[in-house]
Design an enzyme around this catalytic site. Sequence first.
Site, short mmCIF file in Angstrom:
data_model
loop_
_atom_site.label_atom_id
_atom_site.label_comp_id
_atom_site.label_asym_id
_atom_site.label_seq_id
_atom_site.Cartn_x
_atom_site.Cartn_y
_atom_site.Cartn_z
N TYR A 86 -17.81 13.53 -13.92
CA TYR A 86 -17.71 14.78 -14.69
C TYR A 86 -16.36 14.93 -15.39
O TYR A 86 -16.28 15.56 -16.44
CB TYR A 86 -17.93 15.98 -13.78
CG TYR A 86 -19.30 16.02 -13.13
CD1 TYR A 86 -20.46 16.03 -13.90
CD2 TYR A 86 -19.43 16.04 -11.75
CE1 TYR A 86 -21.71 16.06 -13.31
CE2 TYR A 86 -20.67 16.07 -11.13
CZ TYR A 86 -21.81 16.07 -11.93
OH TYR A 86 -23.05 16.10 -11.34
N ARG A 97 0.79 -1.22 0.00
CA ARG A 97 0.00 0.00 0.00
C ARG A 97 0.83 1.29 0.00
O ARG A 97 0.66 2.14 -0.86
CB ARG A 97 -0.93 0.01 1.22
CG ARG A 97 -1.93 1.15 1.21
CD ARG A 97 -2.73 1.21 2.51
NE ARG A 97 -3.36 -0.06 2.82
CZ ARG A 97 -4.03 -0.29 3.95
NH1 ARG A 97 -4.12 0.67 4.86
NH2 ARG A 97 -4.59 -1.46 4.17
N HIS A 105 -7.93 -3.63 -8.00
CA HIS A 105 -7.80 -2.92 -6.72
C HIS A 105 -9.18 -2.77 -6.05
O HIS A 105 -9.82 -1.72 -6.17
CB HIS A 105 -7.18 -1.54 -6.96
CG HIS A 105 -6.61 -0.90 -5.73
ND1 HIS A 105 -5.40 -1.28 -5.18
CD2 HIS A 105 -7.08 0.09 -4.93
CE1 HIS A 105 -5.14 -0.56 -4.12
NE2 HIS A 105 -6.14 0.29 -3.93
#
Length: 828
Positions: A127, A37, A83
């Site tokens: 968007y 990570r 993921h």
Amino acid sequence: MTSEESVAPAARVIKVAIEDEMKKSYIDYAMSVIIGRAIPDIRDGLKPVHRRTLYAMWGSGNTSDKPFRKSVKAVAATMENYHPHGDSAIYDTLVKMAQPFSYRYMLVEGQGNFGSIDGDSAAAMRYTEARLTKVAEALLIDIEKDTVNFIPNFDGSTKEPSVLPAKIPNLLVNGTSGIAVGMATNMPPHNLGEVCTLLERFIETPDLSIQDILSIMPGPDFPTGGQIMGSEGIMNAYTTGYGRIIVRGVAEVETGKRDTEKIIISEIPYQVNKARMIENIAELVREKKIEGISDLRDESDKDGIRVVIELKKGINAQVVLNLLYKHTQLQTTFGVINLSIVDGQPKVLPVTDILRHFLAHRVEVVRRRTEFELQKARDRFHILLGLLIALDRIDEVIAAIRASPSAEEAGVALIDRFGLDMVQADAILKMQLRRLAALEHQKILDEKTALEEEITRLMELLSSEANILSVIKVETSEIREKFSDPRRTEIALGADFLGKEALIEEKQVFLALTEQNYIKRMPLDTYRQQRRGGRGIIGMSTKEEDCIGSVFVASTHDYLLCFSDKGKAYWLKVYDIPEGSRTSRGKAIVNLLNINDESIQAVIPVANFRSDHFLFFATRNGTVVKIGLDQFSHPRQTGINAIKLRDGDELVDVKCTDGACELVLTTRHGQSLRFHEETVRAVGRGAMGVRGISLRHGDNLQAVTVINFDHLLTITENGYGKRTEFEEFRGHGRGTLGVRNIVTDVRSGMVVASRAISDTDEIIVMTASGIVIRTRVDEIAIQKRSTRGVRIIRLDDGDRVTGFAIVTAEMQTPLDEDDQKEEDDQKE
């Protein structure tokens, strides 16, 4: 339930010590965070989420040569296949890779609102649109050529790369940051062109020195520009993997209307929130921690950062700028920790080791790519051999195929009759009729020849690591030519930190010290000039039993060498003396110096402790001592012994000389003795000294004067004074009585001060009750010896003059219109 069934579960219970289980579980968790990570791989410089996002976009064809796609598609592909830790984490990663102020070389090209340097969040993923940049593609190219290992994804439904081929040393180029369990990484970005040049040089010379590295890559290159102060932190980071780099924003001082100045900030340090920085500046102004700012506004636009700080008239812009560096994020410290995953373990590495591991990765990638291409060429060459056999005996081949009832049997027939293998037979069966033409036959021959040359080249490349390194060097050079750009961050020479002096404006100030050792400093323009003989103004409030002992002028950046009556020396910075108003009492010097049962008798402002200068000491009983100024260059909080005093004697005055001066000793009763300082041998600290002047009964030494200006100005305690030509004092032998300098009687009083002075100077005279007058020296008459002089200040009953300070022509400020009018009225 039977008895056997009731005890069966208990038989499967394993007893484990809770501390052992906690230790094992926590270590597993910690390693999962470190490896999976928070810490990047040293080879491609990416954390798993970054690698998975880029690979998902590559795999879906979301590349730089294709139209933009909605960011949500990239997030969905990453989460679905690689993921499964939430869309927000993936989108945050994608957004950061698309921010020009976060990444030195962006890996994602964004279209839409991807946040701002003011901390504004990006628009929702539905968007915005995104696609890979060409730099990102340089990390992924050749991944389909078996250049890296693939591992199963989280659910085993597909595979993902364990690392990217990475033609670019991304770990150095873009840097990274992350917090794991018990460790953290924080690596700054660098200029791609410099990194590539350094890698090429490293291939040639693996044992590069730190000077070689700095000559090619002088330091980090942040996307927001700025200045790195000094190179010590860079050298530490490059050699040890740890370092503290001080980064400043870029600011310029411009002159505005009415001679006011303004500070223009055009670049800020890396990872600084501009809006928050401006808010911090405004808060400091409100709290009066930074004074002199009249207006603060943000004029930044799409062309760049522009923060305007308007200053009040007369404010020193450099001092304000230094305060901004000190108290705001206009100056930050980037703590470098070169921590990355190396062979499955976290390690902190210097730059040379980072280059070595990246180069080893590139060697492996190029070798595997070459082997892949070699095998592909050999496979094709093998097929071409079969095709050529078929074309040479095309009629027999056609007959054999037509005679076979199925494709499988046709393949077997070709293998049996023409000595082919299954791969060649299958290629012949798939051959189109148009390839039977003679021209196509020649193309196959040409392709065979080209493949032979390619196979030879690839085999030669694999024959030695030196050949592979040559290819890497060429490819690195191509990357540099394609993507390099000018450096944005300047490596500035200078101090790595802001000392206290940088925050204080350097200017001349007036200082006053009382006989009970209260001290204060004031601006020189506190006292306006008056005509000689005036009554003066109140200059300092004192206790009834206290009075002004000495006054002088110094720079705020000077050291004050403070000498006590017991012959000890103490250090004090002028700016550490609290500034007071004209009538304030000041601060007890005992609170500024570590003195006990002592009184400060002399103060010497010192800018530089030069080895060719001396301090000339004089005691009340007429003893003098000369000691090198450089022997006082190391401040000590508890002070040091300057001279040794005889019983009953005390220090009265100290002057700074250049070793070739003539001196005048003046006593309280008005006797003066002139002699050359060469007659006094320089000694070390702690010496007792020699006789300077002989004293009559009841007299004592009052002042030492260095002959370095036009006249000797002597002032008595009842306010009388005069200028005297130095030629009036014939050189007498050291240790004699000297000659009469000024009349000391009931009317004039005893001598309080005597100093060399220039005709263009002004003096500030102060009395025991705190009255001050500032007047021009040229208004004081030049008189012979044995005269009383003229009245300089008119005193009230019971008051007396305690000393005067000199204001040289360089220290004097022009009068403004009102002051000039007042002076003209006085003259009239």
